[in-house]
Design an enzyme around this catalytic site. Structure first.
Site, mmCIF file in Angstrom:
data_model
loop_
_atom_site.group_PDB
_atom_site.id
_atom_site.type_symbol
_atom_site.label_atom_id
_atom_site.label_comp_id
_atom_site.label_asym_id
_atom_site.label_seq_id
_atom_site.Cartn_x
_atom_site.Cartn_y
_atom_site.Cartn_z
ATOM 1 N N SER A 118 0.819 -1.212 0.000
ATOM 2 C CA SER A 118 0.000 0.000 0.000
ATOM 3 C C SER A 118 0.851 1.260 0.000
ATOM 4 O O SER A 118 0.331 2.342 -0.195
ATOM 5 C CB SER A 118 -0.940 -0.008 1.205
ATOM 6 O OG SER A 118 -0.231 -0.358 2.362
ATOM 7 N N GLU A 151 -4.834 0.131 -8.479
ATOM 8 C CA GLU A 151 -3.850 1.187 -8.719
ATOM 9 C C GLU A 151 -2.601 0.470 -9.229
ATOM 10 O O GLU A 151 -2.008 -0.345 -8.502
ATOM 11 C CB GLU A 151 -3.584 1.895 -7.378
ATOM 12 C CG GLU A 151 -2.932 3.234 -7.472
ATOM 13 C CD GLU A 151 -2.777 3.882 -6.078
ATOM 14 O OE1 GLU A 151 -2.585 3.155 -5.078
ATOM 15 O OE2 GLU A 151 -2.828 5.115 -6.002
ATOM 16 N N ASN A 189 -3.204 6.286 -1.042
ATOM 17 C CA ASN A 189 -2.923 6.496 0.373
ATOM 18 C C ASN A 189 -2.328 7.875 0.677
ATOM 19 O O ASN A 189 -2.407 8.348 1.803
ATOM 20 C CB ASN A 189 -2.029 5.376 0.902
ATOM 21 C CG ASN A 189 -2.861 4.140 1.175
ATOM 22 O OD1 ASN A 189 -3.959 4.227 1.730
ATOM 23 N ND2 ASN A 189 -2.376 2.981 0.753
HETATM 24 N N1 3HC Z 1 -16.842 -10.018 -0.548
HETATM 25 C C1 3HC Z 1 -17.847 -9.972 -1.416
HETATM 26 N N2 3HC Z 1 -18.846 -9.056 -1.350
HETATM 27 C C2 3HC Z 1 -18.807 -8.178 -0.321
HETATM 28 C C3 3HC Z 1 -17.790 -8.180 0.633
HETATM 29 C C4 3HC Z 1 -16.753 -9.150 0.489
HETATM 30 N N3 3HC Z 1 -15.725 -9.212 1.340
HETATM 31 N N4 3HC Z 1 -18.029 -7.177 1.539
HETATM 32 C C5 3HC Z 1 -19.150 -6.566 1.142
HETATM 33 N N5 3HC Z 1 -19.628 -7.172 0.020
HETATM 34 C C6 3HC Z 1 -20.778 -6.747 -0.796
HETATM 35 C C7 3HC Z 1 -22.103 -7.029 -0.147
HETATM 36 O O1 3HC Z 1 -22.560 -8.308 -0.477
HETATM 37 C C8 3HC Z 1 -22.988 -5.943 -0.755
HETATM 38 O O2 3HC Z 1 -23.442 -6.300 -2.033
HETATM 39 P P1 3HC Z 1 -24.758 -5.587 -2.698
HETATM 40 O O3 3HC Z 1 -24.354 -4.181 -3.025
HETATM 41 O O4 3HC Z 1 -25.021 -6.396 -3.892
HETATM 42 O O5 3HC Z 1 -25.823 -5.653 -1.651
HETATM 43 C C9 3HC Z 1 -22.052 -4.779 -0.916
HETATM 44 O O6 3HC Z 1 -20.722 -5.320 -0.908
HETATM 45 C C10 3HC Z 1 -22.209 -3.810 0.204
HETATM 46 O O7 3HC Z 1 -22.027 -4.515 1.412
HETATM 47 P P2 3HC Z 1 -22.985 -4.398 2.686
HETATM 48 O O8 3HC Z 1 -24.395 -4.131 2.253
HETATM 49 O O9 3HC Z 1 -22.734 -5.550 3.582
HETATM 50 O O10 3HC Z 1 -22.409 -3.172 3.477
HETATM 51 P P3 3HC Z 1 -22.209 -1.703 3.022
HETATM 52 O O11 3HC Z 1 -23.274 -1.219 2.119
HETATM 53 O O12 3HC Z 1 -21.967 -1.003 4.300
HETATM 54 O O13 3HC Z 1 -20.858 -1.728 2.173
HETATM 55 C C11 3HC Z 1 -18.520 -1.623 1.920
HETATM 56 C C12 3HC Z 1 -19.665 -2.244 2.681
HETATM 57 C C13 3HC Z 1 -18.496 -2.115 0.480
HETATM 58 C C14 3HC Z 1 -17.259 -2.101 2.621
HETATM 59 C C15 3HC Z 1 -18.687 -0.050 1.937
HETATM 60 O O14 3HC Z 1 -18.904 0.392 3.248
HETATM 61 C C16 3HC Z 1 -17.511 0.677 1.371
HETATM 62 O O15 3HC Z 1 -17.374 0.834 0.162
HETATM 63 N N6 3HC Z 1 -16.649 1.184 2.262
HETATM 64 C C17 3HC Z 1 -15.415 1.852 1.891
HETATM 65 C C18 3HC Z 1 -14.371 0.828 1.597
HETATM 66 C C19 3HC Z 1 -13.068 1.460 1.223
HETATM 67 O O16 3HC Z 1 -12.878 2.663 1.189
HETATM 68 N N7 3HC Z 1 -12.082 0.604 0.933
HETATM 69 C C20 3HC Z 1 -10.752 1.019 0.631
HETATM 70 C C21 3HC Z 1 -9.909 0.898 1.852
HETATM 71 S S1 3HC Z 1 -8.284 1.476 1.561
HETATM 72 C C22 3HC Z 1 -7.478 0.135 0.976
HETATM 73 O O17 3HC Z 1 -7.962 -0.960 0.908
HETATM 74 C C23 3HC Z 1 -6.088 0.401 0.515
HETATM 75 C C24 3HC Z 1 -5.044 0.031 1.511
HETATM 76 O O18 3HC Z 1 -3.807 0.290 0.942
HETATM 77 C C25 3HC Z 1 -5.155 0.730 2.848
#
Ligand code: 3HC
Length: 282
Positions: A118, A151, A189
Site C-alpha cells: 500500500s 492502482e 494512500n
Molecule cells: N466479498 C464480497 N462481497 C462483499 C464483501 C466481500 N468481502 N463485503 C461486502 N460485500 C458486498 C455485499 O454483499 C454488498 O453487495 P450488494 O451491493 O449487492 O448488496 C455490498 O458489498 C455492500 O455490502 P454491505 O451491504 O454488507 O455493506 P455496506 O453497504 O456497508 O458496504 C462496503 C460495505 C463495500 C465495505 C462499503 O462500506 C464501502 O465501500 N466502504 C469503503 C471501503 C473502502 O474505502 N475501501 C478502501 C480501503 S483502503 C485500501 O484498501 C487500501 C489500503 O492500501 C489501505
C-alpha cells in the site's frame, strides 16, 4: 495469464485469490501454515456465499471458484510454474525483500512479479530482484471482490510490456486499472491517509467524538464509511505504517501521525481485527 500465485492469505491476499479464481484463472495461494491457509479459504467461501445470496453469482460459480484455488506451504514450489506472482504479505520492507529474493530465484524467467504493497517503494522492492523491468505494483482495495480500483504502480524500471499485461489482467478481473508512478503512498494512500489522520486529530483535540466526525463525512460528503470507521476497517497499525512511510518519504510534517493513533496502536487497539479501535466490534 494461465496461472497465478498469491503470497499471503490475509484480508488482501484472500480477496485477490478470490477474484482471480472467480474469473477462471487458477491460483496457488501460498501461506506459511495450514491453519492460516484454512482461515483464508474459509473467508473466501464466506464471501462467495454472500455473493450467491445476493444473486451476483450462482452456486456453480462458487464451486468452480473454490476448485480454481490450490494451497501451497512452500514458497519455492508455489511460484515455480506461474506467469504472475502477487505478493500480499504484511507491510514490512525486510519481509517483502526476503520474499522477493526467494521468488526471483524460483519463478520462471518470464513471470511478472507484483506487490500489493500500500505504500512501500516499488522501485526499491524491484531492486532486490534480477528483473526490475518485470516488477510492478498491483494495489487492490478492501474488500477486493467489491472495490473496482486497481492502482497500477510503475517502478522506475517497469517496462511497457509489463504494464500492458497487468492492465489487461486487471480488466479481465472486471477491475478498473489506474496508472500511477512510484511515489510514497502512490495516489490512494497519499490522499486517504492525511484525511484519516486529520479525523483522528479532530478526536484528539476534542473537536468532536469519533461518531460525530464520521457522521459529518458520511452525511456531508457521501462517504460510504466515515474516516474513523474506515481506519478501523483498514487496521490502525496499517494506517500508522503508511503515515510513517509518507512522513519518512516526503520529510513533510503534514504527514506526522496523530499521537492518539500511535497510542491506540501501542495499546493493541487496531480496529476490526482486534475487536476494538475507534469503535467497539465485540
Ligand atoms: N466479498 C464480497 N462481497 C462483499 C464483501 C466481500 N468481502 N463485503 C461486502 N460485500 C458486498 C455485499 O454483499 C454488498 O453487495 P450488494 O451491493 O449487492 O448488496 C455490498 O458489498 C455492500 O455490502 P454491505 O451491504 O454488507 O455493506 P455496506 O453497504 O456497508 O458496504 C462496503 C460495505 C463495500 C465495505 C462499503 O462500506 C464501502 O465501500 N466502504 C469503503 C471501503 C473502502 O474505502 N475501501 C478502501 C480501503 S483502503 C485500501 O484498501 C487500501 C489500503 O492500501 C489501505
Amino acid at each position: 495469464m494461465k496461472k497465478v500465485a498469491v503470497i499471503g492469505g490475509g484480508t488482501m491476499g484472500n480477496g485477490i485469490a478470490h477474484v482471480f479464481a472467480m474469473n477462471d484463472i487458477p491460483v496457488t495461494l501460498i501461506e506459511t501454515k495450514q491453519e492460516f491457509a484454512d482461515r483464508a479459504l474459509n473467508s473466501i467461501e464466506k464471501n462467495l456465499d454472500r455473493m450467491v445470496k445476493k444473486e451476483k453469482i450462482d452456486e456453480g460459480r462458487k464451486v468452480a471458484t473454490l476448485n480454481n484455488i490450490s494451497v501451497e506451504l512452500e514458497l519455492v514450489k508455489g511460484v515455480k510454474d506461474v506467469d504472475l506472482v502477487i505478493e500480499a504479505v504484511p507491510e514490512n520492507y525486510d519481509l517483502k525483500k526476503k520474499v522477493f529474493e526467494t521468488v526471483d530465484k524460483a519463478a520462471p524467467d518470464h513471470a511478472i512479479l507484483a506487490s500489493n504493497t500500500s505504500s512501500i517503494s516499488i522501485t526499491k522492492l524491484a531492486a532486490v530482484t534480477s528483473r526490475p523491468e518485470k516488477f510492478i505494483g498491483m494495489h487492490f482495495f478492501n474488500p477486493v471482490p467489491v472495490m473496482k480500483l486497481v492502482e497500477i504502480v510503475r517502478g522506475l524500471e517497469t517496462d511497457d510490456d509489463t504494464y500492458d499485461v497487468i492492465e489487461k489482467t486487471s480488466k479481465l478481473l472486471a477491475k478498473v486499472p489506474v496508472p500511477v508512478n512510484d511515489f510514497p503512498g502512490f495516489v490512494s494512500n497519499r490522499v486517504l491517509m492525511p484525511m484519516i489522520n486529520e479525523a483522528i486529530f479532530c478526536v484528539q483535540e476534542g473537536v468532536a467524538t469519533a461518531e460525530h466526525v464520521d457522521e459529518v463525512m458520511k452525511l456531508g460528503m457521501a462517504h460510504p464509511m466515515g474516516p474513523l470507521r474506515l481506519a478501523d476497517f483498514i487496521g490502525l497499525d496499517v494506517c500508522l505504517d503508511i503515515l510513517n512511510v509518507l512522513y519518512d518519504g516526503f520529510k513533510d510534517p503534514k504527514y506526522r501521525p496523530a499521537a492518539l493513533l500511535v497510542k491506540m496502536v501501542d495499546a493493541g487497539k487496531l480496529g476490526d481485527k482486534t475487536g476494538q479501535g475507534f469503535f467497539n466490534y465485540n
